[in-house]
Design an enzyme around this catalytic site. Sequence first.
Site, PDB file in Angstrom:
ATOM      1  N   TYR A 130     -61.959 -11.031  21.531  1.00  0.00           N
ATOM      2  CA  TYR A 130     -61.085 -12.184  21.923  1.00  0.00           C
ATOM      3  C   TYR A 130     -61.477 -13.010  23.104  1.00  0.00           C
ATOM      4  O   TYR A 130     -62.414 -12.403  24.027  1.00  0.00           O
ATOM      5  CB  TYR A 130     -59.677 -11.417  22.256  1.00  0.00           C
ATOM      6  N   CYS A 131     -61.177 -14.105  23.217  1.00  0.00           N
ATOM      7  CA  CYS A 131     -61.496 -15.105  24.393  1.00  0.00           C
ATOM      8  C   CYS A 131     -60.340 -16.073  24.895  1.00  0.00           C
ATOM      9  O   CYS A 131     -59.137 -16.009  24.212  1.00  0.00           O
ATOM     10  CB  CYS A 131     -62.792 -15.645  24.346  1.00  0.00           C
ATOM     11  N   THR A 132     -60.742 -16.833  25.737  1.00  0.00           N
ATOM     12  CA  THR A 132     -59.450 -17.983  26.028  1.00  0.00           C
ATOM     13  C   THR A 132     -58.931 -18.641  24.794  1.00  0.00           C
ATOM     14  O   THR A 132     -57.569 -18.492  24.717  1.00  0.00           O
ATOM     15  CB  THR A 132     -59.766 -18.670  27.045  1.00  0.00           C
TER      16      THR A 132
END
Length: 544
Positions: free
Chosen positions: A352-354
């Site tokens: 996951y990331c922003t």
Amino acid sequence: MPSFTSPDQGDDLEACVLRFSDLDLKDTRLINPSSGLKAELDVSTKKKYSFAKKKAFALFVKTKEVPARPFECKEKWWKCCQQLFRDRISIHRHVATQHADEICHQTASLLKQLAVTPNTSKGLKSEDSRNPLKEYFTCNREVSAWLPDISCFSPDELISQGSDGGEVLLYYCYRDLEDPHWVCAWQTALCQHLSLTGKVRIATEGINGTVGGSKLATRLYVEVMLSCPLFKDYMCKDDFKTSKGGACCFPELRVGVFEEIVPMGISPNKISYKKPGIHLSPGEFHKEVEKFLSQANEEQSDTILLDCRNFYESKIGRFQGCLAPNIRKFSYFPSYIDKNLELFREKKVLMYCTGGIRCERGSAYLKAKGVCKEVFQLKGGIHKYLEEFPDGFYKGKLFVFDERYALSYNSDIVSECSYCGAPWDQYKLCSTPQCRQLILACPACQRQGFTACCVTCQDKGRRLALSRTQSRFKEECECTARRARIPSELPQQQNPYHCNCQTCSLSEPEGISSHPDQPLPAAQAPSATSCQARTPPSGLWEAF
């Protein structure tokens, strides 16, 4: 493919450069391609190089155009690097001396367009009749044809009045673009037309943007993007993540052409966005995380919950039980993976990331290593997850790359003041001029004067204040400059951090550990031998 120059305008753009007698575009001291690009070209390609360089320069200048003030004799001025240029000569001189690298990059990009045509012994003009480059510059569309009609709105409606009446858009779209320079000119004109600020990165692999303005302006922006033939079949309204903000969240508008729309440091030709991990909706990702956390022994699990962001992002907010690499920027992510391949062998990885864009390239890189059982990624990133699960498994704030620093969706605080160890998660810039470090200092410590990123930097700030001069110093203080960039996360290994600067003696990893649920020990108040450099390097724009 639409472009913003007609045949005559294309000639005018080139001519406007040639009319500037004080600037010799053939002078490689001003615009010198890296790796000896021009020296490696044959005679025929050198002609293309000269043509492409002039075009790259003219296109770059055109993207800096802004309307002149009313009642001025001229119709347009130019704005670049927060400076206003009122005549063509001054903007040309500025671009030639301050933006040589960008011109070189765009020249190389144009040469790639030319490279698809066979070399001939004829001149460039005769070659143009069958060269796609002519179509590249001389299409039948103007930039103005792709701008929305705003005549029915007042200027006050388009300009956001602070963060309360505005909005910030975060989006990306991976798709092959044949003409990124036209897209750059169009995006510049579009954002200026709607009074939007922010940053937009464009490459042959797609577009990545975060822009802020009034809610009316952002709505019109989304409508234009979804109606543009370049993107309408690749994007939907749900691809735009929104948050409270506005044009005030960004210092200026920055639009440019790059090799990558997210800087991982590896050519898209080597690691393509076309081979990413499996996308999971926020609901599907939530179930996977729930299953992972329900396992009795997470360390023996066949699943890894991997945070693809930088350590200062994960420090103030992350998923429970995640592995958060201690990396300063995304371009270190490939090296981190390479040094810890055994950690991912035969594992199912949940990334996951922003907003999802870093996972597109990051998952493709991890998949290419061929060690994982499966690689999944959170579609829409943390942004979309928190919209559906504000009180879910993500705890703390969401770091954003603008002057807001972070967004809050829940009341959890997972980080602490770097000085006293009290719960605190609101970043501020180091108080020392020219230092761009972000610090976590609670109000009590700030009142005691602890407002710099570390003792070294605080001392520099005091000396600078006493001398009352504008003397320059390194942007990074010594303790930050010497921190380990790519720490190992292999089991049974520690990541000792030893700073050798004169005022520091920290022997603990900076930032967040590989097990975020085990907080770092509280820091002590600064002293002559204790550095508090656990705060992130600068770069609200660097990971964009």
